[in-house]
Design an enzyme around this catalytic site. Structure first.
Site, PDB file in Angstrom:
ATOM      1  N   ARG A 197      -7.078   4.536 -15.847  1.00 18.28           N
ATOM      2  CA  ARG A 197      -7.088   3.213 -16.459  1.00 18.28           C
ATOM      3  C   ARG A 197      -8.535   2.849 -16.786  1.00 18.28           C
ATOM      4  O   ARG A 197      -9.401   2.883 -15.920  1.00 18.28           O
ATOM      5  CB  ARG A 197      -6.522   2.172 -15.493  1.00 18.28           C
ATOM      6  CG  ARG A 197      -6.602   0.789 -16.057  1.00 18.28           C
ATOM      7  CD  ARG A 197      -6.194  -0.270 -15.050  1.00 18.28           C
ATOM      8  NE  ARG A 197      -6.256  -1.580 -15.663  1.00 18.28           N
ATOM      9  CZ  ARG A 197      -6.700  -2.672 -15.041  1.00 18.28           C
ATOM     10  NH1 ARG A 197      -7.071  -2.613 -13.788  1.00 18.28           N
ATOM     11  NH2 ARG A 197      -6.745  -3.826 -15.668  1.00 18.28           N
ATOM     12  N   ARG A 223     -11.587 -16.572 -11.573  1.00 17.90           N
ATOM     13  CA  ARG A 223     -12.175 -16.847 -12.885  1.00 17.90           C
ATOM     14  C   ARG A 223     -11.530 -18.097 -13.472  1.00 17.90           C
ATOM     15  O   ARG A 223     -10.317 -18.290 -13.326  1.00 17.90           O
ATOM     16  CB  ARG A 223     -11.930 -15.677 -13.842  1.00 17.90           C
ATOM     17  CG  ARG A 223     -12.853 -14.501 -13.620  1.00 17.90           C
ATOM     18  CD  ARG A 223     -12.425 -13.307 -14.453  1.00 17.90           C
ATOM     19  NE  ARG A 223     -11.742 -12.328 -13.635  1.00 17.90           N
ATOM     20  CZ  ARG A 223     -10.894 -11.414 -14.093  1.00 17.90           C
ATOM     21  NH1 ARG A 223     -10.602 -11.362 -15.368  1.00 17.90           N
ATOM     22  NH2 ARG A 223     -10.336 -10.560 -13.275  1.00 17.90           N
ATOM     23  N   GLU A 249       2.073  -0.776 -14.237  1.00 18.43           N
ATOM     24  CA  GLU A 249       1.049  -0.240 -15.134  1.00 18.43           C
ATOM     25  C   GLU A 249       0.871   1.265 -14.919  1.00 18.43           C
ATOM     26  O   GLU A 249       0.604   2.002 -15.858  1.00 18.43           O
ATOM     27  CB  GLU A 249      -0.271  -0.982 -14.916  1.00 18.43           C
ATOM     28  CG  GLU A 249      -0.205  -2.402 -15.461  1.00 18.43           C
ATOM     29  CD  GLU A 249      -1.269  -3.330 -14.898  1.00 18.43           C
ATOM     30  OE1 GLU A 249      -1.099  -3.795 -13.749  1.00 18.43           O
ATOM     31  OE2 GLU A 249      -2.252  -3.594 -15.584  1.00 18.43           O
ATOM     32  N   ARG A 285      -0.209 -17.730  -1.758  1.00 14.11           N
ATOM     33  CA  ARG A 285       0.523 -18.061  -0.525  1.00 14.11           C
ATOM     34  C   ARG A 285      -0.302 -19.002   0.338  1.00 14.11           C
ATOM     35  O   ARG A 285       0.216 -19.970   0.900  1.00 14.11           O
ATOM     36  CB  ARG A 285       0.856 -16.775   0.248  1.00 14.11           C
ATOM     37  CG  ARG A 285       1.913 -15.940  -0.438  1.00 14.11           C
ATOM     38  CD  ARG A 285       1.947 -14.533   0.081  1.00 14.11           C
ATOM     39  NE  ARG A 285       0.802 -13.775  -0.436  1.00 14.11           N
ATOM     40  CZ  ARG A 285       0.719 -12.451  -0.475  1.00 14.11           C
ATOM     41  NH1 ARG A 285       1.709 -11.724  -0.003  1.00 14.11           N
ATOM     42  NH2 ARG A 285      -0.340 -11.839  -0.953  1.00 14.11           N
ATOM     43  N   HIS A 298      -5.123  -6.347 -19.866  1.00 13.53           N
ATOM     44  CA  HIS A 298      -3.786  -6.227 -19.272  1.00 13.53           C
ATOM     45  C   HIS A 298      -2.790  -5.715 -20.305  1.00 13.53           C
ATOM     46  O   HIS A 298      -1.582  -5.925 -20.174  1.00 13.53           O
ATOM     47  CB  HIS A 298      -3.226  -7.574 -18.743  1.00 13.53           C
ATOM     48  CG  HIS A 298      -3.969  -8.170 -17.590  1.00 13.53           C
ATOM     49  ND1 HIS A 298      -4.158  -9.536 -17.469  1.00 13.53           N
ATOM     50  CD2 HIS A 298      -4.551  -7.602 -16.506  1.00 13.53           C
ATOM     51  CE1 HIS A 298      -4.845  -9.771 -16.355  1.00 13.53           C
ATOM     52  NE2 HIS A 298      -5.092  -8.615 -15.753  1.00 13.53           N
TER      53      HIS A 298
HETATM   54  P1  ADP Z   1      -4.237  -7.817  -9.367  1.00 11.11           P
HETATM   55  O1  ADP Z   1      -4.724  -8.642 -10.500  1.00 11.11           O
HETATM   56  O2  ADP Z   1      -5.245  -7.630  -8.283  1.00 11.11           O
HETATM   57  O3  ADP Z   1      -3.479  -6.554  -9.761  1.00 11.11           O
HETATM   58  P2  ADP Z   1      -1.655  -8.726  -8.388  1.00 11.11           P
HETATM   59  O4  ADP Z   1      -0.848  -8.705  -9.626  1.00 11.11           O
HETATM   60  O5  ADP Z   1      -1.372  -7.731  -7.327  1.00 11.11           O
HETATM   61  O6  ADP Z   1      -3.200  -8.784  -8.694  1.00 11.11           O
HETATM   62  O7  ADP Z   1      -1.514 -10.194  -7.771  1.00 11.11           O
HETATM   63  C1  ADP Z   1      -2.152 -10.526  -6.569  1.00 11.11           C
HETATM   64  C2  ADP Z   1      -1.901 -12.006  -6.291  1.00 11.11           C
HETATM   65  O8  ADP Z   1      -0.494 -12.251  -6.260  1.00 11.11           O
HETATM   66  C3  ADP Z   1      -2.375 -12.459  -4.921  1.00 11.11           C
HETATM   67  O9  ADP Z   1      -3.730 -12.856  -4.931  1.00 11.11           O
HETATM   68  C4  ADP Z   1      -1.494 -13.658  -4.646  1.00 11.11           C
HETATM   69  O10 ADP Z   1      -2.096 -14.816  -5.174  1.00 11.11           O
HETATM   70  C5  ADP Z   1      -0.239 -13.379  -5.445  1.00 11.11           C
HETATM   71  N1  ADP Z   1       0.919 -13.083  -4.598  1.00 11.11           N
HETATM   72  C6  ADP Z   1       1.287 -11.919  -4.071  1.00 11.11           C
HETATM   73  N2  ADP Z   1       2.430 -12.057  -3.336  1.00 11.11           N
HETATM   74  C7  ADP Z   1       2.768 -13.354  -3.417  1.00 11.11           C
HETATM   75  C8  ADP Z   1       3.842 -14.156  -2.901  1.00 11.11           C
HETATM   76  N3  ADP Z   1       4.799 -13.621  -2.133  1.00 11.11           N
HETATM   77  N4  ADP Z   1       3.858 -15.460  -3.227  1.00 11.11           N
HETATM   78  C9  ADP Z   1       2.902 -16.002  -4.015  1.00 11.11           C
HETATM   79  N5  ADP Z   1       1.879 -15.309  -4.529  1.00 11.11           N
HETATM   80  C10 ADP Z   1       1.808 -14.015  -4.240  1.00 11.11           C
END
Ligand code: ADP
Length: 371
Positions: A63, A213, A356, A256, A152
């Site tokens: 990636r 951000r 992805e 969360r 993305h």
């Molecule tokens: P990245 O951009 O790092 O790939 P992700 O798509 O894995 O991020 O998203 C991570 C975020 O998802 C976490 O910081 C959190 O805010 C949110 N998240 C993950 N699980 C939950 C949940 N069960 N409820 C609410 N938010 C969640």
């Protein structure tokens, strides 16, 4: 015969995420993350130690965040590709240099396999000019390759294709809005499978409010901080990348935890959430207008897939625009692709897990099969 497998590497500034998978069946054979990376050759050694047999491995997919205006198709990596990605480093200083380190080490470890770069910007390469161009001095924009690139893209494309499959309709017939809400967050408007707008721009800093951000800001803030608050460019950049968004406003990056703070009466957390939701609703409204109406709105990524409150607050009260959520469906604990709108909602609202790695692995096979 052993099924063909692809190793997908996502080498970031402090971690290397990996997944070994069989793109044709979608089977994941192994995945993981090496964190606090300072030495990419050690990190890759850890990845290889953790992998099962590499029988059937036909390619390594990397990636790469920024492909600039030259790299957008999934690209077989040679020295020229590496030189071009290196030249693009100023456009993505936090992302492209670690990706290059990952590519270099992986090529050393697996020199006989094809390595293929898949760019986060690719899906948005053909944005209409009206969406891609910034209204700034044309000569400067051209000289410095300033346009909206979008990020993305692998996720937006994959999720929009999955949404069409879920609805049982050709992707070419659908107008779609995809809301990729993870730590980074972006929205896209897609007409007939082609992206016509997206919220991230020259860099992944524009658009929605994110974990750390802030998304859209008045560029005047930057000059003001530089000239009047006497902050350096580096300080401003760090503030905008790492100490903004819901974290900057509410002290929490994880939704969360943000909800827990809100429930405990924390006013800063509440306003961080309110600003996040306000921006999200603004983009939904904007993209409804860009598309002249949509067939489907899809939530994906960590927040989008898991946070029912965000989904509800983003789309509540929009019946007059054709959006009718079904709250029981919205709060149901389910990890599969699903509909969360009412059956008679003119616009379908879906939750679709992004993948992805699978999309990158499939792009790699497509490159191999076209050779
Ligand atoms: P990245 O951009 O790092 O790939 P992700 O798509 O894995 O991020 O998203 C991570 C975020 O998802 C976490 O910081 C959190 O805010 C949110 N998240 C993950 N699980 C939950 C949940 N069960 N409820 C609410 N938010 C969640």
């Amino acid at each position: 015969m052993t099924a063909r497998s692809v190793l997908v590497l996502n080498s970031g500034s402090s971690s290397v995420k990996y997944e070994l998978l069989e793109p044709e069946s979608g089977t994941s054979l192994a995945d993981g993350i090496v964190e606090r990376v300072t030495d990419y050759s050690k990190a890759l050694a850890e990845v290889f130690d953790a992998l099962p047999s590499l029988d059937g491995l036909v390619a390594v997919g990397h990636r790469v965040v920024h492909g600039g205006d030259r790299l957008y198709r999934p690209t077989l990596i040679d020295d020229q590709t590496i030189a071009t990605i290196k030249e693009l480093a100023p456009l993505a200083p936090l992302h492209n240099p670690p990706a290059l380190l990952g590519i270099t080490e992986a090529r050393k470890a697996l020199p006989d396999l094809p390595h293929i770069a898949v760019f986060d910007t690719a899906f948005f390469h053909d944005l209409p000019a009206a969406a891609a161009e910034y209204a700034i001095d044309r000569d400067i924009a051209e000289q410095w390759h300033i346009r909206r690139y979008g990020f993305h893209g692998t996720s937006h494309r994959y999720v929009s294709e999955q949404a069409a499959l879920f609805l049982g309709r050709p992707v070419g017939d659908l107008n779609q809005i995809v809301l990729h809400l993870g730590n980074g967050a972006s929205a896209s408007a897609i007409r007939g499978g082609r992206a016509v707008d997206t919220s991230m721009g020259l860099t992944p800093m524009e658009g929605l409010v994110m974990g750390t951000r802030g998304g859209d800001i008045d560029p005047g803030i930057i000059m003001y901080l530089w000239r009047t608050a006497q902050m350096s460019v580096e300080d401003i950049e760090t503030m905008l990348n790492r100490r903004s968004g819901v974290y900057g406003l509410g002290g929490e990056v994880d939704f969360r935890e943000l909800h827990k703070k809100i429930d405990a009466g924390d006013a800063a957390a509440r306003s961080a959430y309110a600003v996040y939701i306000h921006r999200l609703r603004k983009y939904v409204g904007a993209y409804l207008a860009v598309l002249g109406g949509t067939d489907v709105i899809t939530f994906t990524a960590g927040v989008g897939e898991n946070d029912a409150a965000v989904r509800r607050d983003a789309l509540t009260g929009l019946q007059s625009l054709g959006i009718e959520l079904d709250e029981d469906r919205n709060i149901a604990k389910d990890r599969a692709a699903r509909r969360i709108s009412a059956d008679d909602s003119p616009i379908s609202v879906l939750v679709i897990p992004t993948n992805e790695e699978l999309a990158i692995a499939r792009s790699c096979l497509a490159v191999l099969d076209a050779r």
